[in-house]
Design an enzyme around this catalytic site. Structure first.
Site, mmCIF file in Angstrom:
data_model
loop_
_atom_site.group_PDB
_atom_site.id
_atom_site.type_symbol
_atom_site.label_atom_id
_atom_site.label_comp_id
_atom_site.label_asym_id
_atom_site.label_seq_id
_atom_site.Cartn_x
_atom_site.Cartn_y
_atom_site.Cartn_z
ATOM 1 C CG HIS A 51 -48.414 -49.240 11.003
ATOM 2 N ND1 HIS A 51 -49.755 -49.333 11.237
ATOM 3 C CD2 HIS A 51 -48.026 -50.460 10.550
ATOM 4 C CE1 HIS A 51 -50.181 -50.550 10.955
ATOM 5 N NE2 HIS A 51 -49.150 -51.258 10.539
ATOM 6 C CG ASP A 54 -49.492 -46.429 14.083
ATOM 7 O OD1 ASP A 54 -50.509 -45.898 13.604
ATOM 8 O OD2 ASP A 54 -49.220 -47.645 13.969
HETATM 9 C C1 3MF Z 1 -51.872 -57.159 7.696
HETATM 10 C C2 3MF Z 1 -51.285 -57.099 9.018
HETATM 11 C C3 3MF Z 1 -50.774 -55.761 9.448
HETATM 12 C C4 3MF Z 1 -49.384 -55.857 9.996
HETATM 13 C C5 3MF Z 1 -48.920 -54.529 10.466
HETATM 14 C C6 3MF Z 1 -47.541 -54.541 11.031
HETATM 15 C C7 3MF Z 1 -52.566 -54.320 10.037
HETATM 16 O O1 3MF Z 1 -52.538 -58.318 7.448
HETATM 17 O O2 3MF Z 1 -51.243 -58.077 9.728
HETATM 18 O O3 3MF Z 1 -51.638 -55.255 10.448
HETATM 19 O O4 3MF Z 1 -49.324 -56.759 11.030
HETATM 20 O O5 3MF Z 1 -48.973 -53.666 9.416
HETATM 21 O O6 3MF Z 1 -46.615 -54.952 10.116
#
Ligand code: 3MF
Ligand code: MG
Length: 347
Positions: A51, A54
């Site tokens: 992200h 991150d």
């Molecule tokens: C939500 C997800 C997310 C996305 C991530 C990357 C927490 O259901 O799957 O993971 O994969 O935000 O885009």
């Protein structure tokens, strides 16, 4: 036809989590974010899914110079660890300014925030040497249908995609569809919706999809067919392999843990298409069970990777001449028995 792809694997730092759920707090101590990267290679992973925050924590409160400096430091850290950034995704679901969505929010001010954040995300991706932006369109949907104009919402999503393509002519955008959660209904629930947006965009070759197994299952679809559809359009940027036990909250279980046959078919479709031969990652998006103790928890990651590789062996060991015989004879009963016994390790 089986290939001999040497698969490479990725996960995101959020996959090493502390066990909180909507009904209870953390059950494990936090493992320091910066120390997670040293875990990747020893666990058999080379790619890092990010992200934007991150990479640059607290980026909303930082200047452009501070953001660039932090991204440069992360780029150097990745190089030191022998890691590759797979993608950067703008976290557009956390801020008080994205309560009602981001690009599709009714508030013009909130839409402006979303666009500014997206540009910062692209700058961050560039800063760490990554050319892919993933859009998980978390809150682009509604709790009640009347809340937004859905036709306008799709136009706004398309305008955003075009603006992103124009902002950086080198990036690709991979849309990660999900039918619900956190919203009641999301505007891009399946890969078909994502591919339609891609073709409607100003440069469809740079707009692809990322398919998560659990998200497809939540849409009532078979992830392997979703992947095959994207592959047929050369639009499978990446995958989030995991599993899901029926229609409930998004579980992010270990790959193959709920339905081995569904997992097997995803591996079969990826293998048959030569997925991975151009460097595409086998991305995981798996969550450690809340009951698991320890710090850091990584068994769910190595287990999912191991199951994937065992399923690759299973796919490569299919007697394809026999499968073709069954197809020609239209004897799908015999084909099914052969495949289930094959999965069970029986002759
Ligand atoms: C939500 C997800 C997310 C996305 C991530 C990357 C927490 O259901 O799957 O993971 O994969 O935000 O885009
Ligand atoms: Mg995901």
């Amino acid at each position: 036809m089986s290939t001999s792809t040497n698969y490479r694997f990725s996960f995101g730092p959020w996959n090493i989590s502390e066990g909180a759920d909507p009904f209870g707090p953390e059950t494990r101590p936090a493992f320091p974010h910066e120390e997670k990267f040293a875990l990747y290679r020893p666990l058999g992973f080379e790619g890092v899914q990010f992200h934007d925050d991150d990479v640059v924590p607290g980026l909303d409160d930082l200047t452009a110079d501070q953001i660039v400096a932090k991204a440069a430091a992360v780029k150097a850290m990745l190089a030191n660890q022998g890691l590759v950034p797979e993608f950067v995704a703008p976290r557009l679901w956390f801020s008080p300014r994205t309560v009602d969505g981001a690009y599709t929010a009714n508030s013009a001010g909130d839409r402006t925030y979303a666009w500014e954040r997206t540009k910062k995300c692209i700058d961050i991706a560039r800063g760490i040497g990554c050319k892919v932006i993933v859009l998980w369109l978390a809150r682009e949907g509604t709790y009640i249908r009347e809340a937004k104009d859905a036709r306008l919402a799709y136009q706004r999503l398309l305008e955003t995609i075009n603006a992103m393509l124009a902002y950086d002519p080198e990036i690709e955008i991979w849309i990660e569809p999900k039918p619900n959660e956190p919203t009641d209904q999301a505007y891009v629930p399946t890969i078909g919706h994502a591919v339609a947006l891609a073709y409607a965009s100003d440069d469809h070759r740079r707009v692809k999809g990322l398919i998560e197994s659990a998200h497809a299952i939540l849409a009532g679809l078979d992830p392997s067919d979703e992947m095959a559809f994207a592959l047929a359009h050369d639009k499978l940027g990446s995958v989030h392999l995991n599993d899901q036990n029926g229609l409930k909250y998004d579980q992010d279980k270990n790959f193959g843990a709920a339905n081995l046959r569904v997992a097997f078919n995803q591996v079969r479709v990826l293998e048959d298409a030569g997925y991975g031969s151009r460097g595409e990652f086998i991305g995981l998006d798996v969550k450690a069970m809340r009951t698991q103790s320890g710090c850091p928890v990584t068994a769910h990651l190595t287990a999912s990777r191991e199951i994937f590789l065992h399923l690759v062996d299973k796919v490569r060991a299919i007697d394809s001449a026999l499968i073709n015989q069954f197809r020609d004879a239209r004897d799908y009963e015999a084909m099914e028995l052969y495949l289930v016994k094959h999965l069970m390790g029986l002759k």
